[in-house]
Each structure stands twice: as structure tokens, then as C-alpha cells.
Design a protein around this motif. Structure first.
Motif: not given
Length: 131
Positions: A45-71
Motif C-alpha cells: 500500500p502507498e505510504g508504507s515504510i520499508f523496515k528491513g527483512y525477516q529471515d526465513y531459513i530453508v534447509q535442503d540437501l543437494i545430491i549431484k554428481t561430481h566427476n573428476t578427470k585425472y590426467q
């Protein structure tokens, strides 16, 4: 015998816990934050005053491949044979992937066909006969 007359005030009000009161801390206060995303409000709404941020924490797990090339160094000796430096790891699968497979199979009772399907969905190139 009549010790109830000297109970602390917290116990006399129905709190029968024998542990002292503890300060409650946030469960997420010690987490390492990997990414911060600022989310904007669409309509304010017009005239509102910004008061910063409120933290909202989300925990997640990332499972991905990690390929390594050995020369590996490859040398041809004067007699025509080759010397190739040894790979720093035995086999073509890293220790984390092997532990994951063992854990899924023995601890989580994931069958071999389901485990193979899961690994292929994660883009791990592995054959059904690998042991």
C-alpha cells in the motif's frame, strides 16, 4: 517430610520439572548459509515504510554428481614401452559414491534394480553388473 512448603515458585505453580529453566535458542542460528535470496513484496500500500527483512531459513540437501578427470602422465621409453602414472584412486567410482551405494543397499534395503535406477537418474554411468 513436609518439603512442599519450600518449593521454588516455578514448581509450586505446577511445573514439576527437576531441570533448571534453559534459554531457548534458535535451531537454525548456527547453520552455514550458502545462498541468500531477497524476496520482494509484489503490492505494498502507498505510504508504507520499508523496515528491513525477516529471515526465513530453508534447509535442503543437494545430491549431484561430481566427476573428476585425472590426467595421468604417459611416457614412452626408448625401448617403445609406455609408463603411465598410477591413478590416485582405485576404480572408477569415488569413495563417497561407493559409501552411498553400500548405505542404500545394506542400511536402507534398497534393491539392486532400484539402486541402479536411482543412480542412472543421478546421471551416474554404472552397469548392472558392477559389484
Amino acid at each position: 517430610m513436609d518439603q512442599n512448603t519450600d518449593l521454588p515458585e516455578a514448581e509450586s505453580k505446577g511445573n514439576h520439572s527437576s531441570r533448571p529453566q534453559r534459554k531457548i535458542r534458535s535451531k537454525t542460528s548456527q547453520l552455514k548459509i550458502d545462498e541468500t535470496i531477497k524476496v520482494e513484496t509484489k503490492k505494498v500500500p502507498e505510504g508504507s515504510i520499508f523496515k528491513g527483512y525477516q529471515d526465513y531459513i530453508v534447509q535442503d540437501l543437494i545430491i549431484k554428481t561430481h566427476n573428476t578427470k585425472y590426467q595421468l602422465e604417459r611416457w614412452q621409453t626408448p625401448d617403445g614401452t609406455y609408463i603411465i602414472s598410477p591413478a590416485p584412486i582405485k576404480g572408477h567410482f569415488g569413495p563417497t559414491l561407493e559409501s552411498f551405494i553400500v548405505h542404500q543397499y545394506y542400511n536402507q534395503h534398497v534393491t539392486q534394480p532400484l539402486l541402479l535406477e536411482q543412480l542412472k537418474e543421478l546421471t551416474v554411468e554404472i552397469s548392472a553388473g558392477y559389484q
